[in-house]
Each structure stands twice: as structure tokens, then as C-alpha cells.
Scaffold this motif. Structure first.
Motif, PDB file in Angstrom:
ATOM      1  N   LEU A  25       0.821  -1.213   0.000  1.00  0.00           N
ATOM      2  CA  LEU A  25       0.000   0.000   0.000  1.00  0.00           C
ATOM      3  C   LEU A  25       0.855   1.264   0.000  1.00  0.00           C
ATOM      4  CD1 LEU A  25      -2.888  -0.914   2.493  1.00  0.00           C
ATOM      5  CD2 LEU A  25      -2.947  -0.904  -0.007  1.00  0.00           C
ATOM      6  N   SER A  26       1.971   1.252   0.699  1.00  0.00           N
ATOM      7  CA  SER A  26       2.798   2.460   0.796  1.00  0.00           C
ATOM      8  C   SER A  26       3.479   2.813  -0.514  1.00  0.00           C
ATOM      9  CB  SER A  26       3.848   2.298   1.894  1.00  0.00           C
ATOM     10  OG  SER A  26       4.800   1.303   1.539  1.00  0.00           O
ATOM     11  N   LEU A  33      -4.891   4.733  -3.619  1.00  0.00           N
ATOM     12  CA  LEU A  33      -5.075   4.751  -2.172  1.00  0.00           C
ATOM     13  C   LEU A  33      -6.344   5.495  -1.780  1.00  0.00           C
ATOM     14  CD1 LEU A  33      -1.373   5.347  -1.099  1.00  0.00           C
ATOM     15  CD2 LEU A  33      -2.691   3.229  -0.875  1.00  0.00           C
ATOM     16  N   LYS A  37      -9.456   3.603   0.434  1.00  0.00           N
ATOM     17  CA  LYS A  37     -10.005   4.050   1.713  1.00  0.00           C
ATOM     18  C   LYS A  37     -11.436   3.536   1.908  1.00  0.00           C
ATOM     19  CE  LYS A  37      -9.407   8.458   2.603  1.00  0.00           C
ATOM     20  NZ  LYS A  37      -9.281   9.905   2.349  1.00  0.00           N
ATOM     21  N   TRP A  43      -8.574  -0.341   6.464  1.00  0.00           N
ATOM     22  CA  TRP A  43      -7.749   0.282   5.428  1.00  0.00           C
ATOM     23  C   TRP A  43      -7.913   1.797   5.446  1.00  0.00           C
ATOM     24  CZ3 TRP A  43      -6.758  -2.411   0.145  1.00  0.00           C
ATOM     25  CH2 TRP A  43      -6.188  -3.666   0.380  1.00  0.00           C
ATOM     26  N   ILE A  47      -4.699   4.222   5.864  1.00  0.00           N
ATOM     27  CA  ILE A  47      -4.301   5.156   4.807  1.00  0.00           C
ATOM     28  C   ILE A  47      -4.369   6.605   5.273  1.00  0.00           C
ATOM     29  CG2 ILE A  47      -4.947   6.006   2.496  1.00  0.00           C
ATOM     30  CD1 ILE A  47      -5.824   3.103   1.884  1.00  0.00           C
ATOM     31  N   HIS A  56       4.537   6.655   3.057  1.00  0.00           N
ATOM     32  CA  HIS A  56       4.264   6.819   1.626  1.00  0.00           C
ATOM     33  C   HIS A  56       5.053   7.994   1.053  1.00  0.00           C
ATOM     34  CE1 HIS A  56       1.978   8.226  -1.921  1.00  0.00           C
ATOM     35  NE2 HIS A  56       1.738   6.938  -2.114  1.00  0.00           N
TER      36      HIS A  56
END
Length: 392
Positions: A25-26, A33, A37, A43, A47, A56
Motif C-alpha cells: 500500500l505504501s 489509495l 479508503k 484500510w 491510509i 508513503h
């Protein structure tokens, strides 16, 4: 694996270790992203967590995989700023932006400061309909993240009553790594005898006057190119009436003090103008002069070795009779130019080859930025759920 596969649940997050999900994810694009959400509460919490946003940001700025371009040109009919976001390599339009949405009324002038961690600082000028002192002009400042579309209007700067009708001001924008805070600095020159410096802090959402011991005799030039790097904003400056006293003026966002650095000697040719820029995190001087057959640009880079500073000429662009304006110094040594016919071209100073981008305009401002999740309204961030905290 595509974002569509993830959203359709073809691969469940339960099939992967938690630390692997975190790493994946990062490294994803911001637009993915923002969609993710909505996948589930956990998640969303991850995020929007400040630690994940910083992770990130570190990946995005160090690997620089996705960049966008903020391009402003003058509308041919209204003569007002016309803004678009574009792909970095091709400059193809991603979307057009109604810039007036950020300001209390329609603007007729726009300056851009930054970028800094994906954030741009927009200065809009407009006629002040409520101005009773016949000065007639006002400015608004807005911080904006083009990737997330989040914006924040800065508090109005009230003009001190002792400021005369004729005055000048300059702005700078950057990040204070010690305080983990974004700051805007304003230099207000009343005359050659007096100046005032104010600093806006995002964490407090307020302006305050500081005492930086800045020489009021300096004439500070507004940046023509992005001029922030590594916690410091830079300007070209000189003593009024003495252009030979030119210097690099730098403001440390953490210590809130100014530093002065001598510039390389002037060319034997008369310079049309000089400007400060940042190339690959290095401070550069752009010197412009007539080279006989056309305009020339000398690009110098500052080298620091301990307390000693020296300048090295990186390359020269020109002379080229078709060259009108240098707009951006790009990665890999390429430059973005506006030719004498008003078209944007990418030019390689080494091979001297150029590529027409098919974009026309009377005037342009170009700023490339990294897409990040940096939040401007910090109350919007939330703590990560317990199961994610050990990842961060």
C-alpha cells in the motif's frame, strides 16, 4: 496485480502477511489509495494515519515514481490564469483546474511557490472590491495538494497601517523537518530602511512577525523557478542600486534565520536577468544574456564542502534565435522551453535536439511535483487501529 483485482477481491488481504500489505500500500499511487479508503474501515484508518502518510511520502520522494506537472498559462481571451495538471513525461492533460475555487473572488494573477512534499503554495491576486483606502489590490494564499485535491486557505495578512502606498513583498514556502511543520515566509519591504518578515505555520494556522536581522537595503527577487530544497528556501537578492552586490539569500525553515552566499562572478556579457533554481536538490543559478545570435542561459550549480562554497558551470543553453523563455530544468539534463512562436518544446542541451509538445500560450509557469498523501487539514487524520500500529 491491478487495482481492479484488489477492489474486486480476487486476492484477499487475509492471504498476505500484514507487513507485506503495508509495504504494498505504501508504494501505490495516490489515486489508488484514495479509492482503497473505501475498501474497509481498517484500510481507511491505515491510509489516513499520519505515520502511513509519512511512509508513503518517504517512498514517493526517494524513488520519485510518479510525478505531475502544474502548468499555468494566460487565457487568450480573458487574460486570466488557466491551470491544468499534466503527465510529467508527455505533458498530456490529466485534468483542468478551476483555480478560482480557492480564492474569495476571481483572480487575474497567479504565482506558485514550491513544490514541497507534493504541496503547492498558490498566491492569487485580484481587485479588492471592499478596499476603502484606494490601493485596490489584494492577495490570497492557499496551500494545495493536487494529488488529493485538498486545499487550505491561509489567514488574511492584514497590512500594517504604517506601510506606504509603494512597497514590495516576496514569499517562500517549505517544510520545517525539526518541527514537522509546513511554513510560508513573507518578506515585506517598506523602503530601503525598513522591512518586516512574517512566518505562517500550518500547525498553528497563524502568522507571526520574526526578527531575522535581514538587511532592508536588499532587493529580493521573486522566484522564477522552484527554489526550495531540504528545509531551506532561496532567493536571488542584491543591494538596491548596486547590482554587483548580488547574493544568494536563504531562509532556514527550522531556525528561521537568513543566510547569505556570494554568487559566481558576472559574465563579461551584460546579463538580462538572473534567477535561483533547484536542480536535483542542488541550488543553481540561471544567468540569462544575449549571445549574439540569440538568448543564452548559463546554468551554475552550488557545491558545498564544509563551510566553503563554490560554483560550477553545469551547461549553457544557446545561443538559439528561436529561444524565448526557459521554463523548467528537468531531470536528466533536459529543459522545458517556450520558443519565439509561443510553443512549448523539450530541449536537450547536450545533443541539441528538441521535441515539440504541441502546447501554445502567451506565457507559462511550470512546476513539477511528486504525488503524495500529505494532509493540510490535520484534524482529518486519525490514529491507526491497534493491529496496524506495529507496522508503522
Amino acid at each position: 496485480m491491478s487495482s481492479r483485482d484488489l477492489l474486486k477481491g480476487k486476492m484477499s488481504s487475509r492471504d498476505l502477511p500484514e507487513d507485506v500489505i503495508m509495504e504494498i500500500l505504501s508504494r501505490l499511487p495516490v489515486k489508488w489509495l484514495l479509492r482503497f479508503k473505501c475498501v474497509c474501515k481498517s484500510w481507511y484508518a491505515l491510509i489516513t494515519n499520519p505515520d502511513f502518510i509519512n511512509k508513503h511520502l518517504t517512498w514517493a520522494t526517494s524513488h520519485n515514481p510518479r510525478r505531475g506537472v502544474f502548468l499555468t498559462c494566460e487565457h487568450e481571451i480573458t487574460r486570466t490564469p488557466w491551470v491544468s495538471l499534466r503527465a510529467y513525461e508527455t505533458l498530456e492533460v490529466s485534468r483542468y483546474v478551476d483555480i478560482s475555487q480557492f480564492f474569495p473572488q476571481d483572480i487575474d494573477d497567479l504565482a506558485v511557490y514550491g513544490p514541497c512534499n507534493g504541496i503547492l503554495c498558490l498566491l492569487g491576486g485580484f481587485e479588492d472590491r471592499d478596499d476603502d483606502d484606494d490601493r485596490g489590490r489584494s492577495n490570497g494564499l492557499v496551500l494545495w495538494n493536487p494529488a488529493t485535491r485538498e486545499s487550505k486557505a491561509l489567514p488574511v495578512i492584514h497590512r500594517p497601517p504604517e506601510v506606504p502606498t509603494t512597497f514590495s513583498f516576496n514569499f517562500g514556502f517549505g517544510f520545517d523537518p525539526k518541527a514537522n511543520d509546513y511554513k510560508v515566509v513573507r518578506i515585506l519591504n517598506f523602503s530601503s530602511l525598513k522591512c518586516e518578515v512574517e512566518v505562517y505555520s500550518l500547525s498553528t494556522d497563524s502568522w507571526r512577525v520574526i526578527n531575522p536581522s535581514l538587511n532592508p537595503a536588499y532587493r529580493v527577487s521573486s522566484p522564477r523557478f522552484p527554489s526550495y530544497s531540504n528545509g531551506v528556501h532561496h532567493w536571488w537578492a542584491c543591494e538596491r542600486g548596486n547590482r554587483d552586490s548580488r547574493l544568494l539569500l536563504s531562509f532556514d525553515m527550522s531556525n528561521e534565520v537568513f543566510h547569505e552566499t556570494p554568487l559566481p562572478p558576472l559574465s563579461e556579457r551584460h546579463s538580462l536577468f538572473e534567477a535561483i533554481a533547484v536542480i536535483n536538490d542542488s541550488v543553481a543559478l540561471v544567468s540569462v544574456y544575449h549571445g549574439g545570435e540569440g538568448k543564452c542561459y548559463d546554468i551554475w550549480v552550488m557545491n558545498e564542502c564544509g563551510v566553503k562554497v563554490n560554483w560550477t558551470k553545469l551547461f549553457t543553453i544557446g545561443p538559439r534565435p528561436q529561444l524565448s523563455n526557459l521554463l523548467e530544468l528537468r531531470e536528466g539534463g533536459l529543459v522545458l522551453l517556450r520558443n519565439e512562436n509561443g510553443w512549448l518544446v523539450v530541449f536537450d542541451p547536450i545533443t541539441r535536439q528538441q521535441r515539440d509538445l504541441g502546447i501554445y500560450g502567451n506565457s507559462f509557469q511550470v512546476v513539477s511535483f511528486t504525488e503524495t498523501l500529505v494532509v493540510l487539514n490535520r484534524s482529518a487524520t486519525r490514529s491507526a487501529p491497534r493491529q496496524f500500529r506495529r507496522w508503522l
